[in-house]
Enzyme design. Structure first.
Site, PDB file in Angstrom:
ATOM      1  N   HIS A 217       0.626  -1.212   0.019  1.00 24.07           N
ATOM      2  CA  HIS A 217       0.129   0.297  -0.037  1.00 24.07           C
ATOM      3  C   HIS A 217       0.705   1.301   0.129  1.00 24.07           C
ATOM      4  CE1 HIS A 217      -3.063   2.419   1.640  1.00 24.07           C
ATOM      5  NE2 HIS A 217      -4.137   2.125   0.659  1.00 24.07           N
ATOM      6  N   LYS A 219       3.518   4.682  -1.513  1.00 21.31           N
ATOM      7  CA  LYS A 219       3.355   5.348  -2.214  1.00 21.31           C
ATOM      8  C   LYS A 219       4.620   6.002  -2.707  1.00 21.31           C
ATOM      9  CE  LYS A 219      -1.431   4.641  -2.017  1.00 21.31           C
ATOM     10  NZ  LYS A 219      -2.214   4.327  -0.480  1.00 21.31           N
ATOM     11  N   ASP A 224      16.820  10.105  -7.972  1.00 24.89           N
ATOM     12  CA  ASP A 224      18.632  10.403  -8.633  1.00 24.89           C
ATOM     13  C   ASP A 224      18.411  10.056  -6.276  1.00 24.89           C
ATOM     14  OD1 ASP A 224      19.050  10.909 -10.627  1.00 24.89           O
ATOM     15  OD2 ASP A 224      18.489  12.737 -10.790  1.00 24.89           O
ATOM     16  N   HIS A 394      -9.567  10.859   0.793  1.00 24.59           N
ATOM     17  CA  HIS A 394      -8.287  10.009   0.747  1.00 24.59           C
ATOM     18  C   HIS A 394      -7.238  10.478   1.713  1.00 24.59           C
ATOM     19  CE1 HIS A 394      -6.602   6.751  -0.657  1.00 24.59           C
ATOM     20  NE2 HIS A 394      -7.269   6.857  -0.450  1.00 24.59           N
ATOM     21  N   LYS A 396      -4.028  10.522   4.523  1.00 22.29           N
ATOM     22  CA  LYS A 396      -4.147   9.908   5.952  1.00 22.29           C
ATOM     23  C   LYS A 396      -2.682  10.793   6.925  1.00 22.29           C
ATOM     24  CE  LYS A 396      -3.979   6.565   2.375  1.00 22.29           C
ATOM     25  NZ  LYS A 396      -5.552   6.379   2.452  1.00 22.29           N
ATOM     26  N   ASP A 401      -1.241  18.141  18.898  1.00 25.56           N
ATOM     27  CA  ASP A 401      -0.483  19.026  19.549  1.00 25.56           C
ATOM     28  C   ASP A 401      -0.216  20.338  18.356  1.00 25.56           C
ATOM     29  OD1 ASP A 401      -2.010  18.629  21.870  1.00 25.56           O
ATOM     30  OD2 ASP A 401      -0.299  18.191  22.627  1.00 25.56           O
TER      31      ASP A 401
END
Length: 476
Positions: A217, A219, A224, A394, A396, A401
């Site tokens: 899952h 990404k 370089d 979508h 996450k 604080d």
């Protein structure tokens, strides 16, 4: 004829009873959380045929089977080699606690010479990412859950082929289930043009394989060894807001320059070696960073079924438990286990400003309705729930604080914490936390806050569907 059918059903019954008993014993011996063990046993008892198929598809855990153990060794050897830096003695206890969790549980180095840029819409993100891909001089590394053969996918394909023709090393890793519709034509064109491909844990028809559970899952983009990307965006036109039903795609992605890119590279290196059986190494992939790049302190924590600990869940629980003023969370899926659910309610009861931002409509209906089933009890404990209205949420993101924020690929659910291969960046920087707080405030303005009384007053059928979906939440 009737006599023959009676014998057929008798044979089926005799086969079903020991098979179900064996599966039940296997579930118990896997030492899962008791809630999940009981849930699977109930499903097998009351809907035996459906339960049997669901278990074959999604239930087999076997966290330490041989193939996954070999990946664990790769992940941790690669990361620990680059973990010379200690957490340091920062002034906030949450920072010290989180940093130690990352170092001790995930072998994750803390880096301080970094510059970070946030992206919250696909158009801006991919404009920057494609420019960086075009500038690559030595290598391009991409690892994604979903890669589509559409407008965006083709644009990236063309850049990869052009760079490969110029002598740049190009590697693309994608998840077999997430990218199941990626065409052979797309893949063959890349391979013919010199791009190396690897498929993560391929699953063969009829999908009755425990590998279906362990999905990649993450990404990741690395250019370089100097520029890296991580976040919630996959590669496809819907992430540009072009899906007719989903509309505007609200996500969060990071572009990173500096030492933290080496952590992303090390993670890709391990994932690539596991999926392809090939490896790479050398100074060109981890170039020395001698000049100051930025001042953001950050740490990449990766976890999955190969990890000895659910490191991202540990980090999430630490953020929830240590937050003293506010805890703001954005997640498309809210299917917490008992530990996370109790921690969220305890924080709200203690007076922390706990807010959770959710989508207002589903992309996966069962998970959406399961998420809604937790809303009432969280509201009753004082948690404020918002439903994003501008498009599909979508992102996450967790903000604790004004000192710590996490951005990455992990949802607030058990699948992300235990079954999927995930990665989050933890930012120990007040300026970064302030930027994320401002984005939260903008998102709240585009959202509707959920009222407990009105939530209870919805039609009975919605409560029934959500209650039914929640029964399956320990299995998700």
């Amino acid at each position: 004829m009737g006599w023959a059918m009676e014998h057929v059903w008798a044979v089926i019954g005799w086969l079903y009873i020991p098979t179900t008993a064996l599966i039940g014993l296997t579930i118990v011996l896997e030492k899962r959380h008791p809630t999940r063990t009981i849930a699977w046993l109930l499903v097998l008892t009351f809907v035996p045929v459906v339960g049997f198929l669901l278990y074959l598809l999604f239930g087999r855990h076997m966290r330490k089977r041989r193939a996954i153990r070999s990946k664990e060794d790769l992940d941790f050897s690669a990361l620990k080699e680059k973990s010379e830096k200690s957490p340091g003695s920062w002034d906030h206890p949450l920072v010290r606690r989180l940093a130690r969790i990352g170092v001790n549980a995930a072998g994750a180095p803390v880096t301080t010479n970094n510059r970070v840029c946030f992206f919250t819409d696909g158009e801006t993100l991919f404009r920057a990412m494609l420019d960086d891909l075009r500038s690559a001089s030595h290598h391009i590394h991409l690892a994604y859950y979903i890669v589509r053969h559409d407008g965006l996918g083709t644009a990236i394909q063309e850049i990869l082929l052009e760079r490969a023709r110029s002598g740049v090393e190009v590697r693309l890793l994608f998840d077999h289930v997430g990218s199941v519709w990626l065409s052979r034509r797309f893949r063959r064109a890349l391979q013919a043009g010199g791009v190396e491909l690897a498929v993560f844990l391929p699953v063969t028809f009829p999908l009755i394989s425990r590998r279906l559970n362990f999905r990649y899952h993450r990404k990741i983009t690395v250019v370089d060894g100097r520029i890296g990307y991580l976040g919630g965006f996959n590669i496809g036109d819907e992430y540009l807001g072009k899906h007719p039903r989903m509309g505007f795609w609200r996500d969060t992605h990071l572009r990173v320059e500096g030492e933290a890119v080496h952590s992303l590279q090390a993670l890709f290196q391990a994932d690539w070696a596991f999926a392809s059986g090939r490896t790479f190494d050398g100074e060109a992939y981890f170039p020395a960073i001698s000049a100051p790049v930025g001042t953001t302190a950050m740490q990449l924590i990766a976890s999955g079924p190969d990890s000895p600990f659910p490191s991202i869940e540990h980090a999430t629980l630490a953020m929830i438990g240590a937050a003293g003023r506010r805890l703001w969370i954005a997640t498309p899926y809210l299917v917490p286990d008992e530990a996370v659910l109790m921690a969220l309610k305890s924080a709200a009861i203690a007076g922390v400003d706990v807010r959770i931002l959710l989508p207002s409509f589903p992309d996966h209906r069962l998970v959406f309705y399961a998420s809604m089933s937790y809303v009432a009890e969280l509201l009753a404990a004082g948690v404020r729930i918002y439903r994003y209205r501008k498009g599909f949420l979508h992102a996450k993101v967790v903000l604790a604080d004004d000192v710590v924020a996490s951005v990455g690929t992990a949802n607030l659910d058990s699948r992300s914490f235990e079954l999927n291969f995930e990665a989050n960046f933890y930012l120990y920087d007040r300026e970064a936390a302030a930027a994320i707080a401002r984005q939260f405030e903008a998102d709240f303005a585009e959202s509707e806050e959920v009222d407990l009384y009105r939530f209870h007053a919805r039609p009975l059928r919605e409560h029934v569907v959500e209650s039914f979906a929640r029964l399956f939440s320990p299995l998700m």
